[in-house]
Structures are given as C-alpha cells and as structure tokens.
Design a protein around this motif. Structure first.
Motif, PDB file in Angstrom:
ATOM      1  N   PHE A 279       0.863  -1.184   0.000  1.00 56.23           N
ATOM      2  CA  PHE A 279       0.000   0.000   0.000  1.00 56.23           C
ATOM      3  C   PHE A 279       0.899   1.233   0.000  1.00 56.23           C
ATOM      4  N   VAL A 280       0.681   2.131  -0.957  1.00 59.50           N
ATOM      5  CA  VAL A 280       1.534   3.327  -1.020  1.00 59.50           C
ATOM      6  C   VAL A 280       0.634   4.563  -1.015  1.00 59.50           C
ATOM      7  N   ASN A 281       0.946   5.514  -0.137  1.00 61.44           N
ATOM      8  CA  ASN A 281       0.161   6.746  -0.068  1.00 61.44           C
ATOM      9  C   ASN A 281       0.198   7.450  -1.422  1.00 61.44           C
ATOM     10  N   LYS A 282      -0.987   7.940  -1.851  1.00 60.20           N
ATOM     11  CA  LYS A 282      -1.120   8.549  -3.178  1.00 60.20           C
ATOM     12  C   LYS A 282      -0.150   9.705  -3.375  1.00 60.20           C
ATOM     13  N   GLU A 283       0.193  10.400  -2.270  1.00 62.49           N
ATOM     14  CA  GLU A 283       1.070  11.568  -2.402  1.00 62.49           C
ATOM     15  C   GLU A 283       2.467  11.193  -2.909  1.00 62.49           C
ATOM     16  N   ILE A 284       2.900   9.983  -2.615  1.00 53.61           N
ATOM     17  CA  ILE A 284       4.258   9.629  -3.071  1.00 53.61           C
ATOM     18  C   ILE A 284       4.280   8.460  -4.049  1.00 53.61           C
ATOM     19  N   VAL A 285       3.098   8.019  -4.467  1.00 54.36           N
ATOM     20  CA  VAL A 285       3.084   6.795  -5.276  1.00 54.36           C
ATOM     21  C   VAL A 285       3.855   6.967  -6.592  1.00 54.36           C
ATOM     22  N   GLU A 286       3.782   8.165  -7.160  1.00 56.86           N
ATOM     23  CA  GLU A 286       4.475   8.373  -8.444  1.00 56.86           C
ATOM     24  C   GLU A 286       5.989   8.210  -8.273  1.00 56.86           C
ATOM     25  N   CYS A 287       6.505   8.888  -7.234  1.00 59.34           N
ATOM     26  CA  CYS A 287       7.947   8.805  -6.958  1.00 59.34           C
ATOM     27  C   CYS A 287       8.332   7.357  -6.613  1.00 59.34           C
ATOM     28  N   PHE A 288       7.489   6.692  -5.815  1.00 55.85           N
ATOM     29  CA  PHE A 288       7.753   5.316  -5.390  1.00 55.85           C
ATOM     30  C   PHE A 288       7.861   4.378  -6.601  1.00 55.85           C
ATOM     31  N   LEU A 289       6.900   4.518  -7.524  1.00 56.19           N
ATOM     32  CA  LEU A 289       6.876   3.627  -8.692  1.00 56.19           C
ATOM     33  C   LEU A 289       8.057   3.904  -9.618  1.00 56.19           C
ATOM     34  N   LYS A 290       8.391   5.200  -9.741  1.00 50.06           N
ATOM     35  CA  LYS A 290       9.509   5.556 -10.630  1.00 50.06           C
ATOM     36  C   LYS A 290      10.804   4.898 -10.119  1.00 50.06           C
ATOM     37  N   ILE A 291      11.024   5.026  -8.816  1.00 49.40           N
ATOM     38  CA  ILE A 291      12.254   4.434  -8.250  1.00 49.40           C
ATOM     39  C   ILE A 291      12.181   2.908  -8.338  1.00 49.40           C
ATOM     40  N   MET A 292      11.003   2.361  -8.074  1.00 52.42           N
ATOM     41  CA  MET A 292      10.893   0.898  -8.099  1.00 52.42           C
ATOM     42  C   MET A 292      11.199   0.342  -9.498  1.00 52.42           C
ATOM     43  N   LYS A 293      10.726   1.040 -10.523  1.00 51.42           N
ATOM     44  CA  LYS A 293      10.974   0.551 -11.903  1.00 51.42           C
ATOM     45  C   LYS A 293      12.481   0.553 -12.199  1.00 51.42           C
ATOM     46  N   THR A 294      13.154   1.600 -11.714  1.00 55.24           N
ATOM     47  CA  THR A 294      14.606   1.655 -11.952  1.00 55.24           C
ATOM     48  C   THR A 294      15.312   0.555 -11.169  1.00 55.24           C
ATOM     49  N   GLU A 295      14.915   0.408  -9.913  1.00 53.66           N
ATOM     50  CA  GLU A 295      15.596  -0.575  -9.052  1.00 53.66           C
ATOM     51  C   GLU A 295      15.373  -2.003  -9.551  1.00 53.66           C
ATOM     52  N   ILE A 296      14.152  -2.277  -9.995  1.00 51.97           N
ATOM     53  CA  ILE A 296      13.829  -3.658 -10.397  1.00 51.97           C
ATOM     54  C   ILE A 296      14.625  -4.043 -11.652  1.00 51.97           C
ATOM     55  N   ALA A 297      14.899  -3.050 -12.467  1.00 50.06           N
ATOM     56  CA  ALA A 297      15.674  -3.338 -13.684  1.00 50.06           C
ATOM     57  C   ALA A 297      17.099  -3.765 -13.334  1.00 50.06           C
ATOM     58  N   GLY A 298      17.577  -3.343 -12.157  1.00 53.59           N
ATOM     59  CA  GLY A 298      18.950  -3.694 -11.763  1.00 53.59           C
ATOM     60  C   GLY A 298      19.038  -4.998 -10.991  1.00 53.59           C
ATOM     61  N   ILE A 299      17.909  -5.643 -10.765  1.00 53.66           N
ATOM     62  CA  ILE A 299      17.942  -6.893  -9.980  1.00 53.66           C
ATOM     63  C   ILE A 299      18.487  -8.035 -10.835  1.00 53.66           C
ATOM     64  N   LYS A 300      19.425  -8.748 -10.249  1.00 53.70           N
ATOM     65  CA  LYS A 300      20.087  -9.790 -11.042  1.00 53.70           C
ATOM     66  C   LYS A 300      19.219 -11.053 -11.104  1.00 53.70           C
ATOM     67  N   VAL A 301      18.994 -11.504 -12.316  1.00 52.82           N
ATOM     68  CA  VAL A 301      18.206 -12.719 -12.566  1.00 52.82           C
ATOM     69  C   VAL A 301      19.174 -13.772 -13.076  1.00 52.82           C
ATOM     70  N   GLY A 302      19.099 -14.977 -12.585  1.00 51.56           N
ATOM     71  CA  GLY A 302      19.999 -15.995 -13.130  1.00 51.56           C
ATOM     72  C   GLY A 302      20.134 -17.218 -12.247  1.00 51.56           C
ATOM     73  N   MET A 303      21.262 -17.855 -12.351  1.00 48.85           N
ATOM     74  CA  MET A 303      21.463 -19.136 -11.692  1.00 48.85           C
ATOM     75  C   MET A 303      21.951 -18.920 -10.249  1.00 48.85           C
ATOM     76  N   PRO A 304      21.616 -19.857  -9.349  1.00 45.18           N
ATOM     77  CA  PRO A 304      21.827 -19.601  -7.921  1.00 45.18           C
ATOM     78  C   PRO A 304      23.286 -19.493  -7.475  1.00 45.18           C
ATOM     79  N   TRP A 305      24.214 -19.895  -8.322  1.00 44.46           N
ATOM     80  CA  TRP A 305      25.617 -19.798  -7.897  1.00 44.46           C
ATOM     81  C   TRP A 305      26.208 -18.404  -8.184  1.00 44.46           C
TER      82      TRP A 305
END
Ligand code: G3H
Length: 527
Positions: free
Chosen positions: A323-349
């Motif tokens: 749940f994200v307060n409407k006042e900051i949801v835009e900023c929250f989503l913008k940062i989340m989209k950037t951060e999620i793109a940097g998450i490493k996907v791959g093999m467990p080693w």
C-alpha cells in the motif's frame, strides 16, 4: 533483457566446477528401527528446476531419487517411534535433558562437516542462491544451540512454596512428534522442528518436504549413530499416502507442520482424538507493506523489493501486497521501476543473484493467471519483462493499481509479483489487515512518530509483528515468530519452541524433611 538468454540455460561444462553436481544422488537405503537397510521398493525421481543445455537442446536435469514408502512401511516407522518412546519409559525420554543435549550436539557436529555437500544438493533442488543457503545452514546451527541452551537453563522451573506445599515443575515429553517442514526452507525449518522435539524427549517421525529432501540421505547414519533405535524415523514419499495412516492411528501426539492451513486442517481432522493432539503450525501469510506519505522513498523501495523478492518471494514472511500513499506513489513507482531493472536474474551460484528458477515450475501458470486476472480488472504491468517466464524462471512483476476485485489482492502468490495499491487514508490498509484471513506481520514505512505509533496501535491485534522501516521477516531468530488468524499456531522462536514439545509436569509435596531430600534428586542435582 532477453529472457530466452544463454545464461538461463547453460551447457553443464560452462558451470563453475565447484557448483556442478556430477553424480546422481540416488538414495538406495533407508533407516528403520536403528538399522540402515537397502531400499528395494519404488523410487521417486528428482529433477532440478535448473535446466541444462545438452548438444544445443534444453533438458531437465535428473539429480537423484528417493524411496517411496508404502502404508505398511510408514506404519512400521510409527511402531518404531512408539516402541522407542515406550510410554515415556524408553531410553530417550528417560534420559535427562543434559544427556539428550549431548547426543544432539554430537549429531550437530556430524552435520557441520557436511555443510558443503548439503548446500550443493539444496542449491540444485530448490535453486536458492548459494549464499542464502550458506546462511540457512549457519542459522540452523545457531538456532539449535540457542534452543539447547535455553531449554537447559529453563527446564526446571522455580519451586513454588505456598500454603505449605512445594511445587516442583519440569518439562516432560509428549510422545511421538510428526515434523513436516516446507520446501522453501527445507533445512532450517525442518531441523528447527526436529531438534527441539528430540531435545524434550519425544521420538520423532520426519516427513521431508516435496522439494529439498535429498540431503536427508546424508543424515540417516547420524540419526542411527547419535540416537537410540526408533528415536528418529524419516519417511519418504507422497504425503497423501504417508500422513493419513499416521494421523488416523491416533498415536501422533504432536503435529509440527509448516505449510498451508488447508493441508494442516485436513490432516488434523483425521486424528481420532483431536484433544490429545498438540499442534505447532506455521501457515500461510500475506504480509503487507504500508508506505506513508513521509516515507523515505528510495529506502522504502529498496526494503520493499528485498521483502518481496528475496528467494523469488517464496517465503512465508515475504511482502505480498504493498500500500503506497497517493502523495508519493508516483515517486515510489519511478524508483521501483529503476531498481527492479537492476535486480540480477539468473542461476543460484551467481554472486548477487536475486531471482532464480522457481522451485515448483508448475506454479508458473498460477502466477500468470494472477497477473492476467489483475490486468483484466484494469491493472497494468509496470516493468519490462514483467509477467513473463522462461523455463522455471518467472520475471519479477510490478502490478499497479491493484484493488479488491483482483485475486492478487486476496491470494498468497508465493512468487515474485509485487501488487501495489495506492491509498488516500490509512483506513484502507488498516481495514485490509482487519479483514484479511492472515495475520503474520506488517511493515510500515514513515518518519512521523505519532503516525507510526498510531498505526501500530491500530494493527497490533491483527498481526504478530509490526516492522517499522524494515521488511517482514522471521529473523533475528531471537524474536518471537508466530502469527494470528490463519497464519500460525504457536511460537517458533528458540526460547519458546521447546515448550511446545513438552508438558509442564509437577511434583507437589508438603514442605518438610522428605521434600528437602527429594527435590534435589528430582532436579538431577544429586544422585
Ligand atoms: O518462509 C518463512 C520463513 O520462516 C521466513 O524466514 O524471514 O528469514 O525468510 P525469513
């Protein structure tokens, strides 16, 4: 990023040598009444969620097999456990707690020497990042030591002197404990039931989870060598075949289970004397994050991502709705989209990897259904690759805006989907928590002291832990770990869990010479 990428399905020869599993882990033996015998019956094959490329073709990798017990074999395990317990007069329950602790320590010493072998098998079976498995292993050893030390200190309770009567209280065993851990923490959460159950003098039947069980073959000899025959019994196979006869027998005294409430209720209902059955249950959860208008946007995004995506969201304590307060949801989503793109996907080693193949690829259609259902009700996927999968990988997916018409609002996804709900009033998340069937934890992000304190007061009877500016989690393990409603029964923390496996048993007698002589003897302080 392209999902159908080379690095998500490798030729075996390109995997770093230390992480390869070259030989099949076939379990050709089993433990019964203190003997290890060759297994001649049917076996169940184990395939890794990590796919392999062979001569350019994608293949499933078979990594081993384990016995599939029949009803008769399960009942002989029960017979062994009952006879080792022998109405509390068997060797194990009759020994003092300190001697049982010694035997468990011997077992833990053996286990410590097998760390690498166990972690490697687990990595191939459940695809948890190697580093997280190392932590899981160490956490288990630490947990076991804390349980042992706490129980040793508190096993004998204060003698109460009142009205001329002395009450001497000690924790004694229940009987036969059936312990069942989950596939997301097969090592930690199974052994953190088995160790306290044994410590308190119970005999144990362990049913390993469906995934993450091959390491049990490395423990059987240690169970045989460290404990009297029949004290530990490991049963392998399909739960639907194995567990009903145990429950129906009425001879299970403690059911320690981590899984879904539906399964727990079905199994408990089979016990003919429910009042005799002690239960310790870790069940499902849908922990919420609540991001207030004054939250530090970047810090809360990072923490929410950790909470939602660690081990692909396959954690009971994962953040499963935000749940994200409407006042900051835009900023929250913008940062989340950037951060999620940097998450490493791959093999467990891989170093720093966060998203790995899902343990149970059969859940992928379910996750897709949840995403499709949310889209059909007006939500959007906010990140590239969101909602997509390749083999057993499911790409992390932000869905926005989510509301109560969507299944993802109510159901526990147990996967890397982050549903986000904008809110104007704090009543929205407060009502959500009050109406939810689950009640494990909540995380709240913000700075304003009265608002945080007020939120805590509003939800303190809905969940068992309120996290402030941190993700939901079980750790540190010294804190209580429990839940309300359909999320848990009992406390899994090391200072409490051993109590769930024992009954406070009292000797009461009049003050006087006999009492003075007898009490030290009962405390085990003199011969
Ligand atoms: O799956 C539930 C786990 O007990 C939670 O432990 O918060 O350390 O992941 P964790």
């Amino acid at each position: 990023m392209k999902l159908e990428n080379e690095e998500f399905c490798l030729e075996e020869s390109t995997i770093p040598p230390g992480f390869r599993l070259d030989t099949p882990q076939d379990q050709n033996f089993y433990l019964v009444e203190g003997r290890i015998l060759p297994w001649k019956g049917r076996v169940i094959d184990v395939y890794s969620p990590i796919h392999i490329k062979k001569s350019g073709k994608i293949t499933e990798k078979k990594i081993g097999s384990y016995p599939s017990f029949t009803r008769a074999q399960v009942l002989s395990a029960l017979k062994a456990a009952l006879s080792a317990y022998d109405n509390g007069q068997g060797r194990w329950p009759a020994e003092p707690l300190t001697s049982r602790a010694k035997a468990i320590n011997k077992f833990l010493d053996q286990l410590a020497g097998k760390k690498k072998k166990i972690i490697k098998k687990l990595m191939w079976e459940i695809a948890k990042p190697y580093v997280e498995l190392e932590n899981e292993f160490e956490r288990t050893m630490e947990f076991a030591q804390t349980v042992i030390e706490t129980a040793k200190k508190n096993d004998v309770e204060v003698r109460k002197r009142e009205k001329g009567i002395i009450g001497f209280v000690r924790h004694e065993a229940f009987g036969v404990a059936l312990c069942m851990g989950p596939y997301n923490y097969p090592f930690f959460e199974t052994l953190s039931l088995v160790i306290p159950a044994l410590l308190m003098g119970n005999t144990v039947i362990v049913k390993p989870p469906k995934f993450g069980l091959l390491f049990f073959q490395d423990l059987l000899k240690d169970f045989r060598d460290c404990f009297p025959p029949g004290t530990v019994n490991v049963i392998f196979g399909d739960s639907e075949v194995l567990i009903p006869p145990l429950m129906e027998s009425g001879d299970i005294n403690i059911f320690a289970f981590i899984g879904t409430s539906q399964t727990a209720n079905e199994l408990i209902s089979l016990h003919p004397k429910k009042n005799r059955l002690q239960t310790l249950l870790g069940l499902e959860a849908k922990n919420a994050a609540v991001v207030m208008a004054d939250a530090d946007c970047k810090a809360s995004v990072k923490e929410v991502l950790l909470g939602a995506l660690a081990f692909n969201g396959q954690r009971c304590a994962a953040l499963k709705i935000v749940f994200v307060n409407k006042e900051i949801v835009e900023c929250f989503l913008k940062i989340m989209k950037t951060e999620i793109a940097g998450i490493k996907v791959g093999m467990p080693w891989l170093k720093g990897v966060r998203i790995t193949p899902l343990v149970d690829a059969q859940r992928i259609p379910y996750l897709k259904d949840l995403v499709d259902d949310a889209r059909s009700h007006g939500a959007e996927i906010l990140n590239p690759n969101g909602g997509r999968s390749f083999l057993s990988l499911f790409y992390p997916t932000i869905i926005f805006p989510v509301d109560s018409k969507m299944r993802i609002y109510h159901e526990e996804q147990f996967g890397p989907i982050i549903p986000i709900i904008p809110f104007a009033s704090i009543e929205t998340p407060v009502k959500y928590l009050a109406n939810s069937s689950f009640g494990q934890q909540v995380s709240v992000f913000g700075q304003d002291i009265p608002a945080l304190a007020d939120f805590r007061d509003r939800v303190k009877c809905q969940v068992a832990r309120v996290n402030i500016n941190i993700k939901c989690q079980r750790g540190p393990d010294s804190l209580p770990f429990t839940g309300r409603k359909d999320s848990a029964r009992g406390d899994f923390s090391p200072d409490q869990i051993w109590k769930s496996f024992s009954v406070r048993t009292t000797v009461a007698l009049r003050e006087g010479e006999l009492a003075e002589k007898l009490i030290p003897r009962l405390s085990g302080k003199t011969g």
